[in-house]
Design a protein around this motif. Structure first.
Motif, PDB file in Angstrom:
ATOM      1  N   GLU A 130     -79.137   3.236  60.874  1.00 36.98           N
ATOM      2  CA  GLU A 130     -79.417   2.643  62.183  1.00 36.98           C
ATOM      3  C   GLU A 130     -78.237   2.861  63.129  1.00 36.98           C
ATOM      4  OE1 GLU A 130     -81.386   0.396  65.236  1.00 36.98           O
ATOM      5  OE2 GLU A 130     -81.981   1.656  63.553  1.00 36.98           O
ATOM      6  N   LEU A 131     -77.018   2.679  62.620  1.00 40.79           N
ATOM      7  CA  LEU A 131     -75.829   2.935  63.440  1.00 40.79           C
ATOM      8  C   LEU A 131     -75.800   4.398  63.891  1.00 40.79           C
ATOM      9  CD1 LEU A 131     -72.918   1.002  61.675  1.00 40.79           C
ATOM     10  CD2 LEU A 131     -73.637   0.749  64.046  1.00 40.79           C
ATOM     11  N   LEU A 132     -76.081   5.303  62.967  1.00 40.59           N
ATOM     12  CA  LEU A 132     -76.061   6.725  63.302  1.00 40.59           C
ATOM     13  C   LEU A 132     -77.103   7.049  64.349  1.00 40.59           C
ATOM     14  CD1 LEU A 132     -74.963   9.552  62.772  1.00 40.59           C
ATOM     15  CD2 LEU A 132     -76.607   9.770  60.897  1.00 40.59           C
ATOM     16  N   ASP A 133     -78.276   6.445  64.248  1.00 42.23           N
ATOM     17  CA  ASP A 133     -79.346   6.710  65.212  1.00 42.23           C
ATOM     18  C   ASP A 133     -78.956   6.232  66.611  1.00 42.23           C
ATOM     19  OD1 ASP A 133     -82.245   7.527  65.668  1.00 42.23           O
ATOM     20  OD2 ASP A 133     -82.255   5.462  66.407  1.00 42.23           O
ATOM     21  N   ILE A 134     -78.331   5.063  66.685  1.00 42.28           N
ATOM     22  CA  ILE A 134     -77.893   4.538  67.990  1.00 42.28           C
ATOM     23  C   ILE A 134     -76.827   5.447  68.593  1.00 42.28           C
ATOM     24  CG2 ILE A 134     -76.759   2.612  69.161  1.00 42.28           C
ATOM     25  CD1 ILE A 134     -78.053   0.748  67.099  1.00 42.28           C
ATOM     26  N   ILE A 135     -75.849   5.867  67.752  1.00 43.88           N
ATOM     27  CA  ILE A 135     -74.784   6.750  68.234  1.00 43.88           C
ATOM     28  C   ILE A 135     -75.374   8.065  68.750  1.00 43.88           C
ATOM     29  CG2 ILE A 135     -72.799   8.147  67.511  1.00 43.88           C
ATOM     30  CD1 ILE A 135     -72.157   5.881  65.510  1.00 43.88           C
ATOM     31  N   ALA A 136     -76.275   8.646  67.964  1.00 43.67           N
ATOM     32  CA  ALA A 136     -76.872   9.931  68.348  1.00 43.67           C
ATOM     33  C   ALA A 136     -77.647   9.805  69.649  1.00 43.67           C
ATOM     34  CB  ALA A 136     -77.781  10.432  67.227  1.00 43.67           C
ATOM     35  N   ASP A 146     -66.829   2.558  69.818  1.00 41.75           N
ATOM     36  CA  ASP A 146     -66.821   1.442  68.862  1.00 41.75           C
ATOM     37  C   ASP A 146     -67.834   1.666  67.744  1.00 41.75           C
ATOM     38  OD1 ASP A 146     -64.878   0.167  70.312  1.00 41.75           O
ATOM     39  OD2 ASP A 146     -66.278  -1.087  71.443  1.00 41.75           O
ATOM     40  N   LEU A 147     -69.002   2.199  68.097  1.00 40.76           N
ATOM     41  CA  LEU A 147     -70.034   2.431  67.092  1.00 40.76           C
ATOM     42  C   LEU A 147     -69.612   3.498  66.097  1.00 40.76           C
ATOM     43  CD1 LEU A 147     -73.325   2.327  69.199  1.00 40.76           C
ATOM     44  CD2 LEU A 147     -72.297   0.529  67.822  1.00 40.76           C
ATOM     45  N   GLU A 148     -68.890   4.517  66.577  1.00 36.12           N
ATOM     46  CA  GLU A 148     -68.427   5.556  65.662  1.00 36.12           C
ATOM     47  C   GLU A 148     -67.441   4.993  64.639  1.00 36.12           C
ATOM     48  OE1 GLU A 148     -67.032   8.442  68.468  1.00 36.12           O
ATOM     49  OE2 GLU A 148     -68.783   9.722  68.164  1.00 36.12           O
ATOM     50  N   VAL A 149     -66.585   4.069  65.092  1.00 37.66           N
ATOM     51  CA  VAL A 149     -65.667   3.402  64.161  1.00 37.66           C
ATOM     52  C   VAL A 149     -66.463   2.602  63.140  1.00 37.66           C
ATOM     53  CG1 VAL A 149     -63.865   1.643  63.935  1.00 37.66           C
ATOM     54  CG2 VAL A 149     -63.757   3.310  65.800  1.00 37.66           C
ATOM     55  N   SER A 150     -67.474   1.868  63.618  1.00 37.08           N
ATOM     56  CA  SER A 150     -68.313   1.068  62.714  1.00 37.08           C
ATOM     57  C   SER A 150     -69.027   1.956  61.712  1.00 37.08           C
ATOM     58  CB  SER A 150     -69.350   0.269  63.516  1.00 37.08           C
ATOM     59  OG  SER A 150     -68.723  -0.578  64.447  1.00 37.08           O
ATOM     60  N   TYR A 151     -69.552   3.080  62.209  1.00 37.26           N
ATOM     61  CA  TYR A 151     -70.265   4.002  61.328  1.00 37.26           C
ATOM     62  C   TYR A 151     -69.335   4.562  60.249  1.00 37.26           C
ATOM     63  CZ  TYR A 151     -72.881   8.150  59.870  1.00 37.26           C
ATOM     64  OH  TYR A 151     -73.525   9.102  59.131  1.00 37.26           O
ATOM     65  N   GLN A 198     -69.655   4.201  56.265  1.00 40.05           N
ATOM     66  CA  GLN A 198     -69.639   5.389  55.416  1.00 40.05           C
ATOM     67  C   GLN A 198     -68.587   5.288  54.317  1.00 40.05           C
ATOM     68  OE1 GLN A 198     -69.524   9.117  57.727  1.00 40.05           O
ATOM     69  NE2 GLN A 198     -71.562   9.404  56.880  1.00 40.05           N
ATOM     70  N   GLU A 199     -67.474   4.604  54.607  1.00 40.45           N
ATOM     71  CA  GLU A 199     -66.454   4.405  53.576  1.00 40.45           C
ATOM     72  C   GLU A 199     -67.023   3.579  52.425  1.00 40.45           C
ATOM     73  OE1 GLU A 199     -62.890   2.792  55.155  1.00 40.45           O
ATOM     74  OE2 GLU A 199     -62.367   4.589  56.305  1.00 40.45           O
ATOM     75  N   LEU A 200     -67.819   2.555  52.755  1.00 45.05           N
ATOM     76  CA  LEU A 200     -68.446   1.767  51.700  1.00 45.05           C
ATOM     77  C   LEU A 200     -69.431   2.614  50.894  1.00 45.05           C
ATOM     78  CD1 LEU A 200     -69.182  -1.662  53.432  1.00 45.05           C
ATOM     79  CD2 LEU A 200     -67.443  -1.155  51.724  1.00 45.05           C
TER      80      LEU A 200
END
Length: 405
Positions: A166-172, A373-378, A382-384
């Motif tokens: 979902e984060l990736l979709d919003i960023i894209a 900010d979203l890229e940092v969150s993503y 991804q680290e998890l």
């Protein structure tokens, strides 16, 4: 990295026992085993694990031990590498002889957590699952083990992927809106519509944060102080919970001079109980604890003439002490069921019977700032998932694992 490194370790405890288990993992595993085993190994590779009985021998063909080999072939193993587990007799002299032969033929001694670290780098586990392995090994109770197994399940990991995707979709979508505003085939996001989608994600993340705090209670335990005036039954309460005479009990006030510490398991929650000396002047004690998790216990209800609420509780400024946090018991008569239920509700809210599907770990703004900010969150999500990682951080995490894992 791990593709060139073959590691080995004793997996079972380093004590004399019936059977010991030695694990070897890495690209040179079968080459090494072939040099110290008196029988031919199965044709490489095999789709299923193979169990073989034979003898470990040294370079002079002297028999060291009779063993069972359990052979796994990449990627169908815990680490994703070729793995052989040697079940040998648990005499430490024999164990060390076998380990020495493995090391002499090209393996390196595994560090703490290095097998699990191999599994992480080979995509067999993400970071949440890797930590769950360690939590499972160290679980102090069955509920703690159940929570660790919950984090290991594929179904739980899918919920983490939902957040990530979902984060990736919003960023894209935001990037397309910014770079190609004339493109009509993609949803147009404003700060307000993006915020709506993010709020739904935030709800999930807040659940994860809240449930993770409860889950840590089962793994790490709690320190609980029994505090009150002299001769109100603090030591009697401690003994009643433990079902043993841990603290000295006397009708004379002031018997307990030093803190008495004891461990107690409450429905899977490890508690460290601290029986303290009586407090003679406690005018401010309730003000100091009102914002902390606490219970106010009125003991000795079997002695009605002694039952009296302290003025501190009854005063208007202490109206924060709701009836839900006040409990009347008789520790002497073992009336503890309601108390134990209250403690469980206060710290864990019956988490075990209400496990969420998630793993245990706002306003209008400019879209370009929001995207950063979203890229940092993503990246953090991804680290998890193990798709991004900080190698130094991983070294610290896996170093906390026990040897052989």
């Amino acid at each position: 990295m791990f593709g060139k490194k073959t590691i080995t370790s004793l997996v079972t405890a380093p004590i004399t026992q019936n059977i010991a288990l030695i694990r070897i993992s890495g690209s040179q595993t079968y080459s090494i085993v072939g040099k110290i085993f008196d029988r031919s190994l199965p044709d490489y590779p095999q789709k299923k694990p193979q169990l073989i009985f034979g003898k470990i021998i040294n370079s002079q063909k002297e028999i060291i031990d009779e063993v069972l080999l359990l052979c796994f072939y990449q990627p169908r193993s815990f680490t994703g590498e070729d793995v052989v587990e040697i079940s040998c007799h648990g005499n430490l002299f024999i164990v060390n002889q076998i380990l020495q032969l493995i090391l002499e033929n090209g393996a390196e001694l595994a560090e703490k957590g290095e097998f699990t670290k191999q599994a992480f780098f080979n995509g067999k586990l993400n970071l949440v699952q890797a930590q769950a392995v360690n939590d499972l090994i160290r679980a102090p109770s069955l509920p703690a083990a159940q929570l660790a197994l919950h984090n290991l399940s594929p179904e739980t990991q899918k919920e983490l992927e939902v957040v990530e995707n979902e984060l990736l979709d919003i960023i894209a979508t935001i990037k397309v809106n910014i770079d190609y505003p004339e493109y009509d085939g993609v949803e147009y996001l404003t700060g307000k519509t993006a915020l709506s989608r993010l709020n739904k994600l935030l709800e999930k993340l807040l659940i994860i944060k809240k449930e993770s705090k409860k889950a840590r209670v089962y793994q790490e335990g709690l320190r609980v102080a029994i505090v009150g005036q002299p001769n109100v039954g603090k030591s009697t309460l401690l003994n009643a919970l433990l079902q043993e005479d841990k603290a000295i009990v006397s009708p004379l006030a002031g018997t307990t001079r030093d803190i008495v510490e004891a461990r107690y398991n409450l429905n899977g929650i490890p508690l460290t109980l601290l029986d303290t000396a009586g407090i003679h002047e406690d005018e401010n004690i309730f003000q100091k604890i009102k914002n902390k998790n606490h219970l106010v216990i009125i003991n000795k209800i079997d002695q009605e003439n002694k039952l009296q609420l302290p003025n501190d509780i009854c005063s208007a400024e202490n109206s924060c002490f709701s009836h839900k946090k006040i409990l009347k018991i008789s520790a002497k008569n073992q009336q503890l069921a309601e108390l134990e239920a209250k403690i469980n509700e206060l710290f864990a809210s019956d988490l075990i019977n209400n496990i969420s599907p998630y793993p245990y770990l706002s306003q209008e703004t400019y879209l370009d700032a929001l995207c950063g900010d979203l890229e940092v969150s993503y990246k953090l999500v991804q680290e998890l998932s193990g798709k991004e990682y900080n190698e130094d951080l991983l070294d610290i995490i896996f170093s906390k694992f026990c040897l052989g894992k």
